[in-house]
Design a protein around this motif. Sequence first.
Motif, mmCIF file in Angstrom:
data_model
loop_
_atom_site.group_PDB
_atom_site.id
_atom_site.type_symbol
_atom_site.label_atom_id
_atom_site.label_comp_id
_atom_site.label_asym_id
_atom_site.label_seq_id
_atom_site.Cartn_x
_atom_site.Cartn_y
_atom_site.Cartn_z
ATOM 1 N N ARG A 77 -14.508 6.903 0.062
ATOM 2 C CA ARG A 77 -13.045 6.936 0.150
ATOM 3 C C ARG A 77 -12.407 7.596 -1.056
ATOM 4 O O ARG A 77 -11.196 7.830 -1.071
ATOM 5 C CB ARG A 77 -12.506 5.517 0.330
ATOM 6 C CG ARG A 77 -13.077 4.811 1.563
ATOM 7 C CD ARG A 77 -12.396 3.520 1.851
ATOM 8 N NE ARG A 77 -10.989 3.711 2.203
ATOM 9 C CZ ARG A 77 -10.192 2.749 2.658
ATOM 10 N NH1 ARG A 77 -10.680 1.526 2.827
ATOM 11 N NH2 ARG A 77 -8.947 2.990 2.947
ATOM 12 N N TRP A 92 -15.419 1.010 -7.084
ATOM 13 C CA TRP A 92 -15.335 2.413 -6.696
ATOM 14 C C TRP A 92 -16.020 2.661 -5.362
ATOM 15 O O TRP A 92 -17.114 2.155 -5.093
ATOM 16 C CB TRP A 92 -15.954 3.309 -7.758
ATOM 17 C CG TRP A 92 -15.903 4.758 -7.375
ATOM 18 C CD1 TRP A 92 -16.946 5.562 -7.042
ATOM 19 C CD2 TRP A 92 -14.712 5.565 -7.296
ATOM 20 N NE1 TRP A 92 -16.494 6.824 -6.733
ATOM 21 C CE2 TRP A 92 -15.124 6.851 -6.882
ATOM 22 C CE3 TRP A 92 -13.365 5.322 -7.512
ATOM 23 C CZ2 TRP A 92 -14.225 7.899 -6.708
ATOM 24 C CZ3 TRP A 92 -12.460 6.363 -7.333
ATOM 25 C CH2 TRP A 92 -12.892 7.628 -6.927
ATOM 26 N N SER A 93 -15.368 3.454 -4.507
ATOM 27 C CA SER A 93 -15.921 3.852 -3.223
ATOM 28 C C SER A 93 -16.040 5.370 -3.190
ATOM 29 O O SER A 93 -15.018 6.075 -3.171
ATOM 30 C CB SER A 93 -15.024 3.373 -2.070
ATOM 31 O OG SER A 93 -15.434 3.949 -0.841
ATOM 32 N N ASP A 145 0.809 -1.217 0.000
ATOM 33 C CA ASP A 145 0.000 0.000 0.000
ATOM 34 C C ASP A 145 0.845 1.271 0.000
ATOM 35 O O ASP A 145 0.338 2.354 -0.289
ATOM 36 C CB ASP A 145 -0.951 0.007 1.203
ATOM 37 C CG ASP A 145 -0.219 -0.170 2.520
ATOM 38 O OD1 ASP A 145 0.708 -1.004 2.587
ATOM 39 O OD2 ASP A 145 -0.581 0.514 3.500
ATOM 40 N N PHE A 182 -11.713 -4.071 -9.181
ATOM 41 C CA PHE A 182 -11.588 -2.737 -8.590
ATOM 42 C C PHE A 182 -12.988 -2.144 -8.498
ATOM 43 O O PHE A 182 -13.689 -1.983 -9.504
ATOM 44 C CB PHE A 182 -10.675 -1.869 -9.453
ATOM 45 C CG PHE A 182 -9.294 -2.454 -9.626
ATOM 46 C CD1 PHE A 182 -8.308 -2.222 -8.683
ATOM 47 C CD2 PHE A 182 -9.007 -3.269 -10.715
ATOM 48 C CE1 PHE A 182 -7.048 -2.779 -8.830
ATOM 49 C CE2 PHE A 182 -7.738 -3.835 -10.869
ATOM 50 C CZ PHE A 182 -6.762 -3.593 -9.923
ATOM 51 N N ARG A 197 -11.736 6.373 -3.861
ATOM 52 C CA ARG A 197 -10.706 5.469 -4.369
ATOM 53 C C ARG A 197 -11.344 4.174 -4.851
ATOM 54 O O ARG A 197 -12.488 3.871 -4.514
ATOM 55 C CB ARG A 197 -9.675 5.146 -3.276
ATOM 56 C CG ARG A 197 -8.750 6.307 -2.934
ATOM 57 C CD ARG A 197 -7.715 5.905 -1.910
ATOM 58 N NE ARG A 197 -6.698 6.931 -1.745
ATOM 59 C CZ ARG A 197 -5.397 6.693 -1.648
ATOM 60 N NH1 ARG A 197 -4.954 5.436 -1.680
ATOM 61 N NH2 ARG A 197 -4.529 7.669 -1.500
ATOM 62 N N TRP A 198 -10.557 3.402 -5.578
ATOM 63 C CA TRP A 198 -10.959 2.060 -5.984
ATOM 64 C C TRP A 198 -10.518 1.062 -4.928
ATOM 65 O O TRP A 198 -9.353 1.071 -4.497
ATOM 66 C CB TRP A 198 -10.330 1.703 -7.332
ATOM 67 C CG TRP A 198 -10.742 2.623 -8.449
ATOM 68 C CD1 TRP A 198 -10.071 3.730 -8.878
ATOM 69 C CD2 TRP A 198 -11.918 2.525 -9.246
ATOM 70 N NE1 TRP A 198 -10.764 4.339 -9.900
ATOM 71 C CE2 TRP A 198 -11.897 3.621 -10.151
ATOM 72 C CE3 TRP A 198 -12.983 1.633 -9.294
ATOM 73 C CZ2 TRP A 198 -12.898 3.842 -11.090
ATOM 74 C CZ3 TRP A 198 -13.987 1.846 -10.240
ATOM 75 C CH2 TRP A 198 -13.942 2.927 -11.118
ATOM 76 N N LEU A 199 -11.427 0.209 -4.499
ATOM 77 C CA LEU A 199 -11.111 -0.845 -3.550
ATOM 78 C C LEU A 199 -10.598 -2.045 -4.331
ATOM 79 O O LEU A 199 -11.218 -2.491 -5.294
ATOM 80 C CB LEU A 199 -12.344 -1.233 -2.742
ATOM 81 C CG LEU A 199 -13.087 -0.088 -2.035
ATOM 82 C CD1 LEU A 199 -14.306 -0.646 -1.297
ATOM 83 C CD2 LEU A 199 -12.163 0.659 -1.093
ATOM 84 N N ARG A 208 -7.957 -2.008 4.081
ATOM 85 C CA ARG A 208 -8.303 -2.343 2.698
ATOM 86 C C ARG A 208 -7.312 -1.677 1.751
ATOM 87 O O ARG A 208 -6.970 -0.495 1.900
ATOM 88 C CB ARG A 208 -9.723 -1.878 2.396
ATOM 89 C CG ARG A 208 -10.257 -2.339 1.034
ATOM 90 C CD ARG A 208 -10.539 -3.828 1.037
ATOM 91 N NE ARG A 208 -10.923 -4.310 -0.282
ATOM 92 C CZ ARG A 208 -12.192 -4.372 -0.724
ATOM 93 N NH1 ARG A 208 -13.181 -3.954 0.064
ATOM 94 N NH2 ARG A 208 -12.456 -4.839 -1.917
ATOM 95 N N THR A 239 -6.282 0.131 -1.614
ATOM 96 C CA THR A 239 -7.021 1.026 -2.498
ATOM 97 C C THR A 239 -6.074 1.682 -3.500
ATOM 98 O O THR A 239 -4.854 1.658 -3.337
ATOM 99 C CB THR A 239 -7.738 2.128 -1.700
ATOM 100 O OG1 THR A 239 -6.747 2.956 -1.065
ATOM 101 C CG2 THR A 239 -8.662 1.550 -0.648
#
Length: 329
Positions: free
Chosen positions: A226, A222-223, A81, A220, A228-230, A245, A247
């Motif tokens: 956040r 989308w959130s 990460d 991936f 961002r892509w999870l 998680r 991202t």
Amino acid sequence: MATVRRRRGARGRRATTAALLAAAVTAAVAAGCTAADGPGDDGRGSPKESKQGASPSATGPSALVVKIDNAAVARPHTGVDAADVVYAEQVEGGLSRLMAVYATRLPETVGPVRSARESDLELLRQFDRPTLAFSGAQKKLLPLIDKAPLRAATPGNAADAYFRGPGNAPHNLYLRPERIVPKTPGEAALTTGFHYGAAPAGGTATNSRTVRYPGARFTFTWSDSRDRWLVGMDGTPATTADGERMTAPTVVVQYVKVRESAFRDFLGHNTPYTETVGSGTAQVLRDGRAWDVNWKREKATDGTAFTTGDGTPVNFAKGPVWVVFAKAP
């Protein structure tokens, strides 16, 4: 009497076999060799001391690149990460492996670390003599790695930078980056050709995108909360070792030619070669939208340009980028 001698002889042969096996295992661990994790691994060799050395101080800061195990038993990952760029590639048996690039941050620990592949050398030419951390490679590939314009950092020439964590080998080898790259390289080491800034016009609203390999898949999602892509792998949410998680603000699905290489793993499976020099199409995901774009990399020492149909550079969102190489149709 003859029976006693036969029993003693059998015990002696078993003892000798056990001793030889123990010695072989000890030598493999000491050399940093990787063992097979099914049909997807050929990393049984460990390079000798690189002629170029492992110290990055000769020409200034350069990117640290780490080959990451992505078998299910190797998860959750540690330190991925913190990478500026994560490349996902197909390996033997249709499985996947990651390559994490570090320039602006160096995590305390990264892993599990695994073996290198031939196509890694082409991909890494975009960086100025990067430090490549990996656990080993096929014996026939080692001379090519030694000749490549990079600094190899392996358990064979940087033993104090590696350690075995919990779990079973070969899925438990970890790296302490500061022991091979004592100073954070900095943003200038990211010679990827990527552009960052405001999103381009248009795009298609997208909630989820999945890329499938024969034996692996990345999803991936989308959130909005956040922004961002999870990241998901093989149908399971991808998390870090501390439970967070994984991202990414930007995801690139890059369609490339994937062909057979000149190498095979120890089971006889051919190692796929991912061609990253050339041109083709890609899909850029950011801000909950997707853009169909073109990519071009004229020579190995260039970064990769992503542009719209009229040639305008496509900006990525600030932060880590995941690039998933997918086989062109």
